[in-house]
Design an enzyme around this catalytic site. Structure first.
Site, PDB file in Angstrom:
ATOM      1  N   GLU A   1      -2.135 -27.679 -28.255  1.00 38.40           N
ATOM      2  CA  GLU A   1      -2.508 -27.887 -26.850  1.00 38.40           C
ATOM      3  C   GLU A   1      -2.737 -26.550 -26.147  1.00 38.40           C
ATOM      4  O   GLU A   1      -2.290 -26.326 -25.032  1.00 38.40           O
ATOM      5  CB  GLU A   1      -1.466 -28.738 -26.127  1.00 38.40           C
ATOM      6  CG  GLU A   1      -1.460 -30.162 -26.669  1.00 38.40           C
ATOM      7  CD  GLU A   1      -0.816 -31.170 -25.725  1.00 38.40           C
ATOM      8  OE1 GLU A   1      -0.792 -30.944 -24.520  1.00 38.40           O
ATOM      9  OE2 GLU A   1      -0.347 -32.191 -26.242  1.00 38.40           O
TER      10      GLU A   1
ATOM     11  N   ASN B   1      -0.115 -20.357 -27.115  1.00 32.75           N
ATOM     12  CA  ASN B   1       0.496 -19.629 -26.004  1.00 32.75           C
ATOM     13  C   ASN B   1      -0.266 -18.345 -25.697  1.00 32.75           C
ATOM     14  O   ASN B   1      -0.305 -17.892 -24.563  1.00 32.75           O
ATOM     15  CB  ASN B   1       1.961 -19.326 -26.321  1.00 32.75           C
ATOM     16  CG  ASN B   1       2.824 -20.576 -26.170  1.00 32.75           C
ATOM     17  OD1 ASN B   1       2.297 -21.677 -26.014  1.00 32.75           O
ATOM     18  ND2 ASN B   1       4.130 -20.398 -26.200  1.00 32.75           N
TER      19      ASN B   1
HETATM   20  C1  FAD Z   1       0.615 -30.577 -36.017  1.00 31.44           C
HETATM   21  C2  FAD Z   1      -0.642 -30.360 -35.266  1.00 31.44           C
HETATM   22  C3  FAD Z   1      -1.115 -31.337 -34.412  1.00 31.44           C
HETATM   23  C4  FAD Z   1      -2.311 -31.157 -33.720  1.00 31.44           C
HETATM   24  N1  FAD Z   1      -2.779 -32.178 -32.931  1.00 31.44           N
HETATM   25  C5  FAD Z   1      -4.020 -32.075 -32.393  1.00 31.44           C
HETATM   26  C6  FAD Z   1      -4.606 -33.186 -31.705  1.00 31.44           C
HETATM   27  O1  FAD Z   1      -3.995 -34.246 -31.550  1.00 31.44           O
HETATM   28  N2  FAD Z   1      -5.863 -33.056 -31.235  1.00 31.44           N
HETATM   29  C7  FAD Z   1      -6.582 -31.904 -31.382  1.00 31.44           C
HETATM   30  O2  FAD Z   1      -7.721 -31.855 -30.944  1.00 31.44           O
HETATM   31  N3  FAD Z   1      -6.051 -30.827 -32.016  1.00 31.44           N
HETATM   32  C8  FAD Z   1      -4.799 -30.887 -32.544  1.00 31.44           C
HETATM   33  N4  FAD Z   1      -4.260 -29.807 -33.216  1.00 31.44           N
HETATM   34  C9  FAD Z   1      -5.005 -28.568 -33.297  1.00 31.44           C
HETATM   35  C10 FAD Z   1      -4.447 -27.481 -32.395  1.00 31.44           C
HETATM   36  O3  FAD Z   1      -4.673 -27.805 -31.055  1.00 31.44           O
HETATM   37  C11 FAD Z   1      -5.073 -26.144 -32.804  1.00 31.44           C
HETATM   38  O4  FAD Z   1      -4.453 -25.765 -34.008  1.00 31.44           O
HETATM   39  C12 FAD Z   1      -4.922 -25.083 -31.747  1.00 31.44           C
HETATM   40  O5  FAD Z   1      -5.735 -25.357 -30.663  1.00 31.44           O
HETATM   41  C13 FAD Z   1      -5.284 -23.689 -32.267  1.00 31.44           C
HETATM   42  O6  FAD Z   1      -6.493 -23.678 -32.927  1.00 31.44           O
HETATM   43  P1  FAD Z   1      -6.608 -23.024 -34.401  1.00 31.44           P
HETATM   44  O7  FAD Z   1      -5.491 -23.545 -35.193  1.00 31.44           O
HETATM   45  O8  FAD Z   1      -7.966 -23.227 -34.880  1.00 31.44           O
HETATM   46  O9  FAD Z   1      -6.337 -21.494 -34.160  1.00 31.44           O
HETATM   47  P2  FAD Z   1      -7.398 -20.380 -33.742  1.00 31.44           P
HETATM   48  O10 FAD Z   1      -8.118 -20.799 -32.530  1.00 31.44           O
HETATM   49  O11 FAD Z   1      -8.190 -20.016 -34.913  1.00 31.44           O
HETATM   50  O12 FAD Z   1      -6.437 -19.201 -33.361  1.00 31.44           O
HETATM   51  C14 FAD Z   1      -5.728 -18.425 -34.325  1.00 31.44           C
HETATM   52  C15 FAD Z   1      -4.990 -17.336 -33.596  1.00 31.44           C
HETATM   53  O13 FAD Z   1      -5.918 -16.497 -32.900  1.00 31.44           O
HETATM   54  C16 FAD Z   1      -5.642 -16.428 -31.532  1.00 31.44           C
HETATM   55  N5  FAD Z   1      -6.891 -16.319 -30.785  1.00 31.44           N
HETATM   56  C17 FAD Z   1      -7.966 -17.134 -30.860  1.00 31.44           C
HETATM   57  N6  FAD Z   1      -8.918 -16.708 -30.016  1.00 31.44           N
HETATM   58  C18 FAD Z   1      -8.454 -15.618 -29.383  1.00 31.44           C
HETATM   59  C19 FAD Z   1      -8.970 -14.733 -28.361  1.00 31.44           C
HETATM   60  N7  FAD Z   1     -10.167 -14.908 -27.815  1.00 31.44           N
HETATM   61  N8  FAD Z   1      -8.210 -13.711 -27.955  1.00 31.44           N
HETATM   62  C20 FAD Z   1      -6.989 -13.534 -28.465  1.00 31.44           C
HETATM   63  N9  FAD Z   1      -6.436 -14.321 -29.407  1.00 31.44           N
HETATM   64  C21 FAD Z   1      -7.158 -15.363 -29.862  1.00 31.44           C
HETATM   65  C22 FAD Z   1      -4.865 -17.688 -31.264  1.00 31.44           C
HETATM   66  O14 FAD Z   1      -4.030 -17.567 -30.149  1.00 31.44           O
HETATM   67  C23 FAD Z   1      -4.054 -17.861 -32.534  1.00 31.44           C
HETATM   68  O15 FAD Z   1      -2.921 -17.056 -32.472  1.00 31.44           O
HETATM   69  C24 FAD Z   1      -3.046 -29.967 -33.877  1.00 31.44           C
HETATM   70  C25 FAD Z   1      -2.563 -28.962 -34.715  1.00 31.44           C
HETATM   71  C26 FAD Z   1      -1.383 -29.153 -35.407  1.00 31.44           C
HETATM   72  C27 FAD Z   1      -0.927 -28.072 -36.331  1.00 31.44           C
END
Ligand code: FAD
Lengths: 649, 253
Positions: free
Chosen positions: A416, A419
């Site tokens: 969501e 952080n």
């Molecule tokens: C158990 C679980 C349940 C979930 N449930 C849902 C759900 O119901 N619906 C749904 O849609 N999604 C869901 N998700 C997905 C979740 O919302 C995403 O994992 C989350 O938004 C982060 O995206 P990502 O994992 O692709 O990380 P990324 O976006 O790839 O980020 C990786 C890291 O890079 C950092 N980062 C990215 N961009 C930047 C920037 N511009 N500047 C600085 N730092 C940056 C991030 O903070 C993070 O630390 C779920 C995930 C899990 C693990």
């Protein structure tokens, strides 16, 4: 409340947000102003009328009892599913439609009432919390927020009864934080009756069991002015029964195991046009508003988790004897317990403050809600970790129940909105708002002859600031016994506003120094956008904002701005709640006063440190070096330093 | 059978640590969590099950006491009672209310609403008197079946199982009758949130003891209420001889 509905549409029916922003406490600290309507008096005190209070009283007991006697968190964790009889019990209990209006078969709870109940859930079983939250806090929240009457009548009753489960489907393999980059497509059929949906989503909570999905997909949208067609995000209500919807096996996870997480695929799924949610091309707003509206619930649930961690820690500290004393008598343990208690107090205060403001009709609470999620998830992690330390080896044993909580908690800092991203969001949203207000100053800076007086005044302020002198602003509304704390808060806000102004000047300086190089050109452009049409872009051009500031490599600074904003908001919530406790003479008010005083003292120190780092010379070097260390390590695909035992080892 | 009257007493919650008032006139009740007496909860559950089995058509819950008793009655309504009667007795007077007063009210109410069965818990967990069912039966001159663990209706007769020392006793009671619920009669359901919301709309009649012509004047005075003596620490003995000599010293053998 007098601030209800203080927003309006101008004659072109454009949403005018200036007035909204004015009432958000957090927005305004970026201007160095203490706008305290939403902070003092503590809004949770009178948010429930007698009837709602009575209803809540009647609901707390059965929900607590259910989680104490029926739900078995360890069992759910072990089975990686909610036990069948528990799931049935939850449905009967009404837990799947807590905020659905009574007319649609739900319980019709306000945000504050909901917060109180999910706090109970969070104190017992975060996995169940996510199963329930993925369903109602995000899964079908879009229907309650943006759905038309037909959509509500069609979907809400079954969802509220738990006969059907819902899921929020945004994340994709190549699109996480950058939600604007989703690739799932929806194209209008030739007869204009339905959209054809194609794409795949990952890590969707309830994805494997849901019947109803809120799906975000790109649709071609024609700009009425330019005639160009652009892909924009649209939200859809998709039934599994529409055809072409399939889901992967449940993911194997670290925690919240009983909550189903799965991939969801859409293959030529026909979605009737009536199932567009919130308007074609409005999907990004829908996606963000859903999350924005649910964050207080996460903070509330986590405050429950923290409470149960503290209870375990305290029980052990009181009974465990080492070196002939009960360990709670040792300072190292006392510091830990006090820190847990303070962070719990802050989390709980913010959760109920945000919920109450929402209930009172506030429309602008995005920074506050984001802070409550970030702060709450980190405070809960801290509490669980610290409780484990206090329990020692015992905490590492499954039966103690803390290791499960730790596994469950970790995801709350990631999903969501991570952080990290939410910190950027807090900083950038506030900075942009302040930028609009600083227009005159910034314009004067660009052409000093236009308003020399203003500049001199600003220069004096800035010089004073750099020497650590700020004229504090008065914060009205705190209890007289907390006057010193209110002063500290005022000082922090003044310092904070000044730092944001300085940051803008840095941005401006850079545009002047390097213009018209491509890199800085973008910043300049961005500056102009903000100054000329300050709010037209409004809430939701977050991705743009991020990319602009990413250009600047200013995240080291933005992080510290966000940290300071979080400390200032948490401090204000703590002072406000404690003031309310003192005013009504609660038996716990003296204890709360000590918590408040200690918290404010520590938070003030942190604010000073974080803001100081924005401009201190050593820290500029630190930032540069850290960036360098990271870049070199990434380039080397791992650590570079020679092994201490020598090159060949 | 048509109508069931269920007694619902508001008592200090079982999980609360009871504290005696410093002036020894009673226990601290203010700001203390209260709930429906657990045995009365079983009584309500039994009535609801009778209704589900279609051997009862209407359930009326009755509670005597201060205004907060309405919360207790709402619990009964949320569990499935159809109507509630709150017999308002202000805190001050409620201090002196005894089983006999409540029994008189219940008996009168049973007549008034034409009840076919009165169900109460076998005792309340605060006063532990265990006599209301018996008194109500006597006042009404109806059969009584107390401490029951099972009830079935066959024609116009209740077939009852009671748990007694050393076994089970099976008896029958002709209707109308008064029964009191023991622990193993059933496992009460949870009041669900939708039912709690619905309960807010169910009728709650407000009455006073006067309406039932019951005189609340007190028949006895409470002289003092004190904590049970705290147990003194024991000693561990090494051997049987040791034990015997210690017992002799204590003058018990
Ligand atoms: C158990 C679980 C349940 C979930 N449930 C849902 C759900 O119901 N619906 C749904 O849609 N999604 C869901 N998700 C997905 C979740 O919302 C995403 O994992 C989350 O938004 C982060 O995206 P990502 O994992 O692709 O990380 P990324 O976006 O790839 O980020 C990786 C890291 O890079 C950092 N980062 C990215 N961009 C930047 C920037 N511009 N500047 C600085 N730092 C940056 C991030 O903070 C993070 O630390 C779920 C995930 C899990 C693990």
């Amino acid at each position: 409340m007098h601030y209800k509905n203080q927003f309006y549409y101008d004659n072109q029916q454009k949403f005018v947000m200036d007035i909204l922003y004015r009432l958000s406490f957090c927005m305004n600290i970026f201007r160095g102003k203490a706008v305290t309507e939403q902070v003092f008096p503590f809004p949770a005190v009178d948010v429930l009328d007698e009837e709602r209070k009575e209803t809540l009283d009647a609901l707390v007991d059965p929900v607590s009892k259910f989680f104490e006697e029926v739900n078995d968190a360890a069992k759910n964790d072990e089975l990686e599913k909610i036990e069948d009889h528990t799931l049935e019990g939850l449905k009967e209990l009404g837990a799947f439609g807590l905020q659905v209006p009574v007319d649609f078969g739900g319980i019709g709870l306000s945000n504050t009432q909901y917060a109180r109940l999910v706090e109970i859930v969070g104190s017992h079983d975060l996995g169940v919390g996510i199963a329930l939250g993925a369903h109602q806090s995000i899964g079908f929240k879009g229907i309650t927020l943006f759905g038309n009457e037909e959509q509500k009548a069609k979907y809400l009753p079954k969802l509220a009864a738990g006969q059907e489960f819902a899921a929020y489907s945004l994340t994709e393999p190549a699109s996480g934080s950058d939600a604007n980059s989703i690739r799932t497509k929806a194209e209008l059929s030739a007869d204009g009756k339905h959209y054809v949906l194609n794409g795949s989503k990952i890590w969707i909570s309830n994805g494997g069991i849901a019947d109803i999905f809120t799906v975000f997909a790109k649709t071609p949208v024609k700009d009425s002015k330019t005639g160009d067609t652009k892909d924009k995000i649209t939200a859809f209500i998709v039934e599994r029964g529409f055809g072409g919807v399939s889901s992967g096996p449940p993911e194997k996870k670290m925690g919240i195991k009983c909550s189903n997480t799965a991939e969801v695929y859409f293959e030529d799924t026909k979605v009737p046009v009536e199932n567009v949610l919130g308007g074609v091309g409005e999907g990004f707003k829908v996606a963000m508003m859903i999350l924005n509206n649910g964050r207080f619930g996460m903070a509330a649930a986590l405050s429950g988790t923290m409470k149960s961690c503290i209870a375990k820690a305290v029980d052990h500290a009181q009974n465990r004897k080492q070196f002939a004393k009960n360990i709670h008598e040792y300072g190292a343990i006392q510091e830990k317990i006090a820190e847990m208690v303070m962070r719990h107090y802050a989390t709980e205060s913010m959760a109920y403050m945000v919920a109450a403001n929402m209930d009172k009709g506030a429309k602008e609470f995005q920074i506050e809600a984001a802070i409550s999620k970030v702060y709450g998830s980190e405070a809960a992690w801290f509490c669980c970790d610290t409780a484990m330390q206090i329990l020692g080896g015992m905490s590492y044993m499954k039966d103690t129940g803390l290791e499960r909580v730790m596994r469950d908690l970790r995801i709350f800092r990631i999903f969501e909105g991570t952080n990290d991203i939410l910190r950027l969001f807090v900083a950038l949203t506030g900075i942009q708002y302040a930028g609009g207000h600083l227009r005159d100053v910034l314009a004067a800076l660009k052409s000093p002859v236009s308003n020399p007086g203003l500049l001199v005044g600003k220069a004096v302020e800035k010089a004073k600031r750099s020497m650590g002198v700020v004229s504090p602003i008065s914060v009205v509304g705190a209890h007289s016994e907390l006057a010193a704390e209110a002063d500290k808060l005022g000082t922090c806000i003044a310092m904070f506003g000044g730092s944001v102004e300085d940051l803008w000047q840095i941005v401006l300086l850079m545009t002047d120094l390097y213009s018209p190089s491509g890199r800085v050109g973008a910043v300049h452009l961005y500056f102009l956008i903000i100054c000329s049409k300050q709010y037209e872009h409004g809430l939701f051009n977050f991705a743009e904002r991020v990319s602009c500031f990413c250009f600047l490599d200013e995240q080291f600074l933005l992080w510290r701005i966000a940290e300071a904003a979080m400390d200032i908001y948490s401090m204000s919530a703590v002072i406000s709640r404690c003031s309310a406790a003192l005013t009504s003479g609660l038996p716990s008010s003296e204890h709360e006063k000590v918590i408040c005083q200690t918290y404010v003292e520590k938070a003030t120190q942190r604010v000073k440190d974080n803001l100081g780092e924005l401009t201190s010379t050593p820290h500029q070097a630190i930032f540069k070096n850290m960036s360098l260390i990271s870049k070199q390590t990434v380039a080397n695909a791992g650590v570079i330093a020679q092994h201490p035992l020598g090159g060949s080892l | 059978m048509a109508r069931v009257l269920v007694g619902c007493k508001r008592v200090i919650d079982y999980a609360v640590k009871i504290r005696v008032k410093p002036d020894k006139t009673g226990v601290v009740k203010q700001n203390v969590k209260h709930s429906l007496n657990p045995f009365d909860e079983i009584a309500v559950e039994e009535a609801v099950r009778m209704k589900e089995k279609k051997i009862a058509t209407e359930i009326v819950a009755l509670s005597c006491g201060p205004s907060q008793c309405q919360e207790t009655l709402r619990t009964a309504l949320a569990m499935g009672a159809d109507k509630a009667i709150h017999v308002e007795i202000p805190d001050k007077d409620y201090e002196h209310v005894t089983s006999l007063h409540v029994s008189k009210i219940l008996a009168k109410a049973a007549k008034e609403i034409n009840a076919d069965v009165v169900i109460v818990g076998k005792q309340s967990i605060d006063d532990d008197s265990a006599q209301t069912a018996q008194m109500v039966a006597a006042l009404l001159d109806w059969p009584q079946a107390t401490f029951i663990s099972k009830a079935e209706k066959v024609d116009n007769v209740l077939k009852i199982t009671r748990e007694i020392d050393g076994g089970l006793e099976n008896i029958t009671a002709k209707l109308p009758a008064v029964i009191s619920a023991d622990l193993r009669l059933n496992e009460p359901r949870y009041a669900t949130l939708p039912n709690i919301m619905k309960a807010k709309k169910k009728p709650m009649e407000k009455k006073t003891p006067k309406d039932f012509e019951v005189d609340l004047s007190s028949r006895f005075d409470v002289i003092s209420v004190v904590d049970p003596p705290s147990r003194e620490a024991g000693v561990k003995v090494e051997s049987v001889d040791d034990l015997v000599s210690k017992l002799k010293d204590a003058g018990v053998v």
